[in-house]
Write a protein that holds these residues in place. Sequence first.
Motif, PDB file in Angstrom:
ATOM      1  N   ASP A  53       0.855  -1.181   0.000  1.00 11.58           N
ATOM      2  CA  ASP A  53       0.000   0.000   0.000  1.00 11.58           C
ATOM      3  C   ASP A  53       0.892   1.232   0.000  1.00 11.58           C
ATOM      4  O   ASP A  53       1.862   1.307   0.757  1.00 11.58           O
ATOM      5  CB  ASP A  53      -0.904   0.019   1.229  1.00 11.58           C
ATOM      6  CG  ASP A  53      -2.059  -0.960   1.113  1.00 11.58           C
ATOM      7  OD1 ASP A  53      -2.359  -1.399  -0.016  1.00 11.58           O
ATOM      8  OD2 ASP A  53      -2.656  -1.290   2.153  1.00 11.58           O
ATOM      9  N   HIS A  61      -3.197   3.349  -2.883  1.00  6.63           N
ATOM     10  CA  HIS A  61      -3.194   2.298  -3.895  1.00  6.63           C
ATOM     11  C   HIS A  61      -2.286   1.169  -3.423  1.00  6.63           C
ATOM     12  O   HIS A  61      -1.325   1.396  -2.699  1.00  6.63           O
ATOM     13  CB  HIS A  61      -2.632   2.809  -5.228  1.00  6.63           C
ATOM     14  CG  HIS A  61      -3.428   3.903  -5.840  1.00  6.63           C
ATOM     15  ND1 HIS A  61      -4.368   3.677  -6.818  1.00  6.63           N
ATOM     16  CD2 HIS A  61      -3.423   5.245  -5.632  1.00  6.63           C
ATOM     17  CE1 HIS A  61      -4.896   4.822  -7.187  1.00  6.63           C
ATOM     18  NE2 HIS A  61      -4.346   5.794  -6.471  1.00  6.63           N
ATOM     19  N   LYS A  62      -2.562  -0.043  -3.875  1.00  5.73           N
ATOM     20  CA  LYS A  62      -1.619  -1.152  -3.700  1.00  5.73           C
ATOM     21  C   LYS A  62      -0.822  -1.211  -4.993  1.00  5.73           C
ATOM     22  O   LYS A  62      -1.384  -1.391  -6.073  1.00  5.73           O
ATOM     23  CB  LYS A  62      -2.330  -2.477  -3.447  1.00  5.73           C
ATOM     24  CG  LYS A  62      -1.340  -3.619  -3.170  1.00  5.73           C
ATOM     25  CD  LYS A  62      -2.036  -4.900  -2.785  1.00  5.73           C
ATOM     26  CE  LYS A  62      -2.591  -4.861  -1.396  1.00  5.73           C
ATOM     27  NZ  LYS A  62      -1.643  -4.827  -0.302  1.00  5.73           N
ATOM     28  N   HIS A  79       0.022  -0.701 -10.831  1.00  2.98           N
ATOM     29  CA  HIS A  79      -1.141  -0.571  -9.953  1.00  2.98           C
ATOM     30  C   HIS A  79      -1.789  -1.939  -9.800  1.00  2.98           C
ATOM     31  O   HIS A  79      -2.367  -2.466 -10.751  1.00  2.98           O
ATOM     32  CB  HIS A  79      -2.170   0.400 -10.527  1.00  2.98           C
ATOM     33  CG  HIS A  79      -1.793   1.832 -10.382  1.00  2.98           C
ATOM     34  ND1 HIS A  79      -2.092   2.568  -9.277  1.00  2.98           N
ATOM     35  CD2 HIS A  79      -1.119   2.655 -11.209  1.00  2.98           C
ATOM     36  CE1 HIS A  79      -1.628   3.797  -9.418  1.00  2.98           C
ATOM     37  NE2 HIS A  79      -1.038   3.871 -10.585  1.00  2.98           N
ATOM     38  N   GLU A  80      -1.692  -2.504  -8.640  1.00  3.53           N
ATOM     39  CA  GLU A  80      -2.326  -3.794  -8.364  1.00  3.53           C
ATOM     40  C   GLU A  80      -3.769  -3.616  -7.910  1.00  3.53           C
ATOM     41  O   GLU A  80      -4.630  -4.395  -8.266  1.00  3.53           O
ATOM     42  CB  GLU A  80      -1.534  -4.552  -7.290  1.00  3.53           C
ATOM     43  CG  GLU A  80      -0.104  -4.878  -7.678  1.00  3.53           C
ATOM     44  CD  GLU A  80      -0.002  -5.921  -8.775  1.00  3.53           C
ATOM     45  OE1 GLU A  80      -1.000  -6.605  -9.061  1.00  3.53           O
ATOM     46  OE2 GLU A  80       1.081  -6.064  -9.348  1.00  3.53           O
ATOM     47  N   ARG A  81      -4.004  -2.571  -7.110  1.00  2.44           N
ATOM     48  CA  ARG A  81      -5.357  -2.325  -6.596  1.00  2.44           C
ATOM     49  C   ARG A  81      -5.535  -0.850  -6.293  1.00  2.44           C
ATOM     50  O   ARG A  81      -4.641  -0.200  -5.763  1.00  2.44           O
ATOM     51  CB  ARG A  81      -5.582  -3.137  -5.327  1.00  2.44           C
ATOM     52  CG  ARG A  81      -6.967  -2.973  -4.768  1.00  2.44           C
ATOM     53  CD  ARG A  81      -7.246  -3.906  -3.630  1.00  2.44           C
ATOM     54  NE  ARG A  81      -8.595  -3.661  -3.148  1.00  2.44           N
ATOM     55  CZ  ARG A  81      -8.987  -3.862  -1.916  1.00  2.44           C
ATOM     56  NH1 ARG A  81      -8.135  -4.356  -1.034  1.00  2.44           N
ATOM     57  NH2 ARG A  81     -10.213  -3.607  -1.551  1.00  2.44           N
ATOM     58  N   TYR A  83      -8.123   1.665  -4.216  1.00  2.80           N
ATOM     59  CA  TYR A  83      -9.140   1.589  -3.171  1.00  2.80           C
ATOM     60  C   TYR A  83     -10.320   2.520  -3.432  1.00  2.80           C
ATOM     61  O   TYR A  83     -11.415   2.257  -2.973  1.00  2.80           O
ATOM     62  CB  TYR A  83      -8.513   1.875  -1.810  1.00  2.80           C
ATOM     63  CG  TYR A  83      -7.523   0.806  -1.406  1.00  2.80           C
ATOM     64  CD1 TYR A  83      -7.959  -0.442  -0.989  1.00  2.80           C
ATOM     65  CD2 TYR A  83      -6.153   1.028  -1.465  1.00  2.80           C
ATOM     66  CE1 TYR A  83      -7.071  -1.441  -0.634  1.00  2.80           C
ATOM     67  CE2 TYR A  83      -5.251   0.037  -1.107  1.00  2.80           C
ATOM     68  CZ  TYR A  83      -5.715  -1.190  -0.693  1.00  2.80           C
ATOM     69  OH  TYR A  83      -4.829  -2.177  -0.361  1.00  2.80           O
ATOM     70  N   GLU A  85     -13.094   4.144  -5.921  1.00  2.00           N
ATOM     71  CA  GLU A  85     -13.806   3.728  -7.132  1.00  2.00           C
ATOM     72  C   GLU A  85     -13.355   4.513  -8.369  1.00  2.00           C
ATOM     73  O   GLU A  85     -13.202   3.942  -9.457  1.00  2.00           O
ATOM     74  CB  GLU A  85     -15.323   3.882  -6.923  1.00  2.00           C
ATOM     75  CG  GLU A  85     -16.159   3.187  -7.957  1.00  2.00           C
ATOM     76  CD  GLU A  85     -15.967   1.678  -7.982  1.00  2.00           C
ATOM     77  OE1 GLU A  85     -15.985   1.119  -9.098  1.00  2.00           O
ATOM     78  OE2 GLU A  85     -15.797   1.061  -6.917  1.00  2.00           O
ATOM     79  N   LYS A  88     -10.200   2.989 -10.113  1.00  2.00           N
ATOM     80  CA  LYS A  88     -10.173   1.572 -10.495  1.00  2.00           C
ATOM     81  C   LYS A  88      -9.631   1.335 -11.909  1.00  2.00           C
ATOM     82  O   LYS A  88      -9.086   0.269 -12.190  1.00  2.00           O
ATOM     83  CB  LYS A  88     -11.575   0.956 -10.389  1.00  2.00           C
ATOM     84  CG  LYS A  88     -12.094   0.854  -8.973  1.00  2.00           C
ATOM     85  CD  LYS A  88     -11.452  -0.303  -8.263  1.00  2.00           C
ATOM     86  CE  LYS A  88     -12.117  -0.523  -6.910  1.00  2.00           C
ATOM     87  NZ  LYS A  88     -11.403  -1.510  -6.124  1.00  2.00           N
ATOM     88  N   GLU A  91      -6.064  -0.152 -12.261  1.00  2.00           N
ATOM     89  CA  GLU A  91      -5.703  -1.502 -11.832  1.00  2.00           C
ATOM     90  C   GLU A  91      -5.133  -2.308 -12.999  1.00  2.00           C
ATOM     91  O   GLU A  91      -5.703  -2.331 -14.093  1.00  2.00           O
ATOM     92  CB  GLU A  91      -6.905  -2.212 -11.219  1.00  2.00           C
ATOM     93  CG  GLU A  91      -7.291  -1.631  -9.893  1.00  2.00           C
ATOM     94  CD  GLU A  91      -8.444  -2.334  -9.209  1.00  2.00           C
ATOM     95  OE1 GLU A  91      -8.599  -2.139  -7.994  1.00  2.00           O
ATOM     96  OE2 GLU A  91      -9.207  -3.069  -9.890  1.00  2.00           O
TER      97      GLU A  91
END
Length: 105
Positions: A53, A61-62, A79-81, A83, A85, A88, A91
């Motif tokens: 993170d 972001h992860k 960008h893995e994830r 948080y 919306e 997104k 990702e």
Amino acid sequence: MAEWDELRLYSCFKCRNHVARHDDIICKTFMSGNWTAFLFSHAMNILLGPAEDRQLLTGLHKVADVYCYACRERLGWKHERAYEESQKYKEGKVVLERFKIIQEN
């Protein structure tokens, strides 16, 4: 598919290893701290560090750092994830810092 000599490629600034295709650029106006960066749909010939993170300009972001496969220079992150919306769409995408890559042909 186009021949290699017809492709517009980006390479690691340090060793000239091909890391991305121009056709895979999503956005050229990303910021990495005080530096500009490009958002790519994907990259090649890279290694990923561990995901963690990280607080970025657009929120938490992860992400996993991206390294050149050939010389191990850090080039950006993936960008893995996201948080939030609204973030997104990032990702699975790769950010390469502009001063760490050079455009070929």
